[in-house]
Structure formats: C-alpha cells, structure tokens
Design an enzyme around this catalytic site. Structure first.
Site, PDB file in Angstrom:
ATOM      1  N   GLU A 221      26.667  37.702  59.740  1.00  6.08           N
ATOM      2  CA  GLU A 221      26.767  36.475  60.531  1.00  6.08           C
ATOM      3  C   GLU A 221      25.572  35.544  60.351  1.00  6.08           C
ATOM      4  O   GLU A 221      25.719  34.322  60.361  1.00  6.08           O
ATOM      5  CB  GLU A 221      26.939  36.816  62.017  1.00  6.08           C
ATOM      6  CG  GLU A 221      28.257  37.486  62.365  1.00  6.08           C
ATOM      7  CD  GLU A 221      28.261  38.984  62.122  1.00  6.08           C
ATOM      8  OE1 GLU A 221      27.180  39.542  61.771  1.00  6.08           O
ATOM      9  OE2 GLU A 221      29.313  39.626  62.268  1.00  6.08           O
TER      10      GLU A 221
ATOM     11  N   ASP B  42      38.399  45.833  74.445  1.00  8.05           N
ATOM     12  CA  ASP B  42      37.266  46.021  73.531  1.00  8.05           C
ATOM     13  C   ASP B  42      35.953  46.222  74.293  1.00  8.05           C
ATOM     14  O   ASP B  42      34.991  46.760  73.747  1.00  8.05           O
ATOM     15  CB  ASP B  42      37.127  44.821  72.581  1.00  8.05           C
ATOM     16  CG  ASP B  42      37.998  44.958  71.345  1.00  8.05           C
ATOM     17  OD1 ASP B  42      38.506  46.082  71.104  1.00  8.05           O
ATOM     18  OD2 ASP B  42      38.187  43.957  70.635  1.00  8.05           O
TER      19      ASP B  42
END
Lengths: 287, 312
Positions: free
Chosen positions: B56, B115
């Site tokens: 990222e 999640d």
C-alpha cells in the site's frame, strides 16, 4: 537534450563549485547536513550538467526528464545544483533554512522551482519515480526518470516494494542512483543495519545494476549513458562514495551527516576547496 | 420497501464514469480488485488499471508519481490501510506537495461485519482531517458515492472518498444534485438539528419520523463533504434549532462530530450530542448486530436527540 552538455573537465569544475556552494550556504545558515551533499556532488553534477533533459528556464517543460531526490536532507546539494543550473539566483542559497526563504530545510516543490516533489521522509522517492515512469510509458513518451537515493534509506521497506514494482512492470525508463557512502546518522551503515550485498539484492529483484566509483566522472557518465540505452529492466547505479568528500576533516565521518561546519571549520573546508568564505559568498551574493 | 445497494459498487461505477469522462483517470489497487469494486474499471479500461500487489505504501506514492506526469490516479484499498498504513506517504508526499491523487477508502465503518476490527476503518476522518490540502467525502448511498467519485476528478489536490462494504439503503436518486463542499437539507425542522454523514443519514431520517410522532421537529442535514465542511449550513442549524446531534459510523474523537463542534463553538455554541463509535475498536458480528451493539441506529439518534433537548 541536456542544456549544458559539459565535458568531464567542466563537470569536475562544476562539482567543485557545488561543494563550495554547499559549505558556504551551510556556514551562513549554521544548520543543515554536510556529509551527504558532499558525497552526492559528482553524480548530481553529471546528471544535471550532461545527462538530464531539462529546461531551467521552464521548470514545468512537459517533455523534460524527471529527477526525484528521495533524500530530502541533501537539500544543500539540491539547491546548489538547481541554482548553478539557473532555476533561481545563486544569492538565494544564502537564505537556506531561514524564515520566508523558499529554500527550506527539506525541499518543498510548491516553493522551489526545479524540485519535482517535496521530500524529507526517507524511502518514498523510488515509488514516486516508479509512478512517473509508468505514466510516461502509458503515454508512449521517451522521457526518462531518475531517482537519487541514499544508502541508509535502503533500510526502508517501502524501497523494496518499489524495487519489486519497477522490475515487475519493466520500467526501463527508470534509473536509480544510490549514494553509497556507508555512513548514516548513527554510524557506519554496516553496523547500524547492514544493507549489503546491495548490488546482489537489486540484481536478484530483476534490475540492471552498475557499481561504480561515485566520484569518478568518467565512470559516472559511462553508467548513466549505459542506463539510458538499456532496455527491458530498470537500472540502478550504485555509486561508492565517501561521506564529506572533498573536505579532509569530514571524509568518512558519520558525525558530519547532519551538522554544518562552524565558521572556522567552514573557512578551513573552503581553503581545501580553493576559495574563502568571503570570496565564495560574494560570488553567490552577486549571482 | 427501501432499495438497498452497496456504496462500493457506487464507487466502482463512478470510476467507470470518470474513466469515460477523462482519459487521464488511472486506477490502482492493492490486491483487492473485486472487493473494492474497481473490477468494473479494470474490465473497461485495462490499459489504465494498475495492480500494485500487497504494497500500500508503494501504491500511494506510485499514484503520486502518476499525478506528476498528468494522470488523475485513484488508489484503492481498505480505508484502514489507505490511511494508517500510508499515512506518511499521504502527509509528506501527497498532501505536502498537494498532488492530484484520489483515494478510494473501502470498508469504512463497523458495518464491514465479520472481518472484525482490523478491517473496520473507524479512524479515517480523524486522521485525514488533520492533513492540510486533504479533502474528505463520506457519501450516504450508492448514487452519492458514484457522483462523488466522478466529481472528485474536477477537484484539485488530494481527495478521499469513504465507502462501505454492505448493502445500505438508497436515500438519494440518480438526479439528486451533488455539490462538493455543500451540506444538503433533507428535512426541515426547528427543534433539533441532526447532522449526519455516510449511511447514518438513513438512520437520522428514520429517527426524525419517530421524533415527529412525539411532536419533535428534527431538521436533517446530509453533510457528505466532511472537509472542507459547510460552515454556513451548520451555523444556521445551530442558531435556528438551538441543539445539535451528529451521527457518524466512525470514532467520535476527531471525527465528523468534532468537525461540526469546531464550527459551532466558534460561531454559535449550543448543546450537542455525538452518535458514533465511543473510543473503542470494533469486533466480529453481522453488520446489523454491530450497528446495534455499537449504538449506531435510529433509536440511538433518538436518545441523543432527547438528551440534547433536555439540555437546551
């Protein structure tokens, strides 16, 4: 085309002038980095005065090559190179790090012509260079992209993300230069956090690698020209250099990474470089 | 029956709209092609789609580099990573240089669901608001996300667009105007003003219906642009209603409510209550269960409204 196209003798002279600028502006500011700027001077002179297709009269020239300094802390070198090339008056160098000067401690691209992107936090420039190189390839353009890095910042993980990206997308319009002076603030790179074997690392990541003496103008020019002709892979030039190069009492000493010479030390340094503070600051003031 | 659509699909379709409008638009993703719904753009414009892999920080600065050669890059990943993992890149490279980089922050909010906390971005507004030059948009539904995404290519400099994972109620329509930087009045009222961003707008509207049954007229304002925030509409609401409730699917510390409070305390101080995540991480659960557990439902907005009315 490079607007100067200097030969080796002229480049060596320009590198000497750059070193004189660096010491003079550091004496004036009494703040800033000495070691890295001096070790980068020869490679930077070769790039800006022989290789880089740039236009100091029009810094935003849309066909120019791009050079990103990932090492913002070598700002004395960056500003000297840009002023010597004509991006702004030499006299501005004497305002380094002062309030309202456009020459900040670390470069700000919104203030200083010739700075492609602001820098100061290490490990970021190569990713930026990758993006520019990718975008240029998308456009089918011939522009080249360069990125000046330090050896210490090879310790940043983000560098290796970018190294992977450049090889994956075969960014052969990208040439990275590493100033491998083996010193960082806390000491010898080998002792702080070893980055060796650096050439093998880049090679194994899929890069075209040159290892040179980063103070030998012939070797620097040879490697930069070889990079521009190489296709299929990104290239890196690992320039072995000496921190503080050109000033005997700074050479090889990590303590000179982040401090300026005191006025008496600056005078001594400038004497070794064949001038005096008075003479050189006068040259800058009138430039 | 209210229509449900995913805001991330709105982002994906908005990218296609943007790609059709400008050839400069480039989309980058960090190994989350389908779950951030950049797949639509990738299918239509494969030459302008860049897979960066799980890196990222590199992605953020590759986008920066693309912007420096004239592209309009969107980099996309989960908001938790786009902000926290890339913060130094956002600060030093993208915001300090004021680069024309757009950021698609997926999986915003607790409604990400099973999640769990690592993937439920709850801090983006607080973090990004503190960065000079950064603009932050938190659209309320599919259409608004789509329009905000398209609009962002005409906004100079860095823009962050926050969107969620799940199906959420559609509140606006295809033709509802989207004006960057402007809040919009969704229901008039003079007793209390409820200012909402993102999916909380729907909850606020539901709360207003309930409050009306008790004779309380709530003014509902949608503030999709959290930075720069529409000060005029906030000051007017504070001075005319005399009480404010903010609602966000985000930490209350430094978030949307804080942005509203900063405007109010400087201009027209009135009692205020904050509906949002109260300084905790999320956890696994079904989206609806989590919205209830973390007090982000209409009923929680009603409680906040009653409380603030008591302080008026």
């Amino acid at each position: 085309m490079n607007p100067f196209n200097f030969d080796i003798e002229q480049l060596n002279q320009k590198a000497l002038d750059i070193r004189r600028d660096i010491i003079t502006l550091l004496v004036e500011s009494q703040s800033g980095h000495s070691g890295g700027p001096l070790s980068c001077a020869d490679m930077a002179a070769a790039l800006y005065f022989n290789i880089l297709n740039h236009n100091p009269g029009n810094p935003d020239d849309p066909v120019r090559d791009l050079n990103f300094f990932s090492i913002g802390h070598v700002s004395p070198l960056i500003y000297s190179v840009l002023a010597e090339a004509g991006y702004f008056p030499l006299r501005d160098l004497l305002t380094f790090r002062k309030l309202n000067s456009h020459l900040e401690g670390h470069p700000n691209c919104l203030h200083t012509p010739g700075i492609e992107v602001s820098a100061g936090s290490l490990g970021q420039g190569l990713s930026i260079a990758c993006g520019a190189a990718y975008g240029i390839k998308m456009d089918g353009s011939e522009r080249s992209v360069f990125c000046f890095m330090g050896d210490g910042e090879q310790q940043e993980g983000s560098i290796w993300e970018a190294v992977m990206f450049a090889a994956h997308y075969r960014l052969d319009n990208l040439c990275a230069l590493i100033d491998y002076n083996h010193r960082q603030i806390d000491g010898e790179t080998e002792k702080v956090m070893n980055i060796a074997p650096l050439a093998e690392k880049y090679w194994s990541f899929g890069w075209n690698v040159y290892e040179i003496d980063g103070h030998n103008m012939g070797e620097i020019l040879g490697a930069l020209k070889a990079c521009s002709e190489f296709t299929g892979k990104p290239s890196v030039i690992i320039g072995h250099t000496v921190m503080g190069k050109g000033v005997s009492f700074m050479e090889g000493l990590a303590e000179w990474h982040g401090k300026p010479p005191a006025p008496d030390q600056g005078e001594k340094a400038l004497a070794e470089l064949g001038t005096t503070f008075r003479e050189w600051s006068e040259r800058l003031r009138n430039g | 029956m209210v229509e449900l659509k995913k805001t991330r699909v709105g982002f994906g379709h908005g990218l296609v709209d943007a790609g059709r409008k400008s050839e400069k638009v480039v989309v980058l993703v960090g190994d989350l092609r389908d779950s951030t719904n950049v797949n639509f753009f990738a299918e239509e414009f494969p030459q302008r789609f860049i897979e960066v892999g799980i890196a990222e920080q590199n992605m953020a600065n590759v986008a920066a580099g693309l912007s420096l050669v004239g592209k309009i890059p969107f980099f996309t990943t989960y908001g938790a990573f786009a902000t926290c993992r890339c913060l130094d890149m956002l600060r030093v490279t993208i915001c300090y240089s004021n680069l024309n980089v757009k950021i698609g922050g997926a999986h915003g909010g607790i409604s990400v669901g099973p999640d769990g906390a690592t993937h439920q971005a709850l801090e983006e507004i607080s973090i990004l608001r503190s960065l000079p030059n950064m603009k932050v948009i938190v659209p309320c539904d599919y259409y608004e996300t789509r329009k905000a995404t398209l609009a962002s290519i005409d906004i100079k400099g860095p823009v962050y667009i926050r969107f969620g994972r799940e199906n959420v109620p559609v509140v606006t329509g295809e033709k509802t105007p989207f004006e960057f930087g402007k809040g919009a009045l969704y229901r008039d009222g003079g007793d209390v003003a409820i200012l909402a961003c993102g999916v909380m707008l729907y909850e606020a509207l539901a709360a207003a219906d309930e409050l009306q049954r008790d004779g309380i007229d709530a003014r509902i304002i949608n503030i999709h642009t959290v930075k720069p925030i529409d000060e005029d509409i906030i000051i007017k609401a504070a001075s005319e209603c005399g009480a404010i409730v903010t609602a966000e699917e985000h930490q209350v510390y430094g978030g949307f409510g804080s942005a509203v409070a900063e405007v109010i305390v400087k201009n027209s101080p009135v009692p205020m209550e904050f509906v949002g995540i109260q300084d905790s991480f999320g956890r696994s659960g079904q989206p609806e269960e989590l919205m209830q557990t973390y007090h982000l439902k209409a009923v929680d907005i009603i409680k906040a409204a009653m409380k603030v009315l008591g302080r008026k």
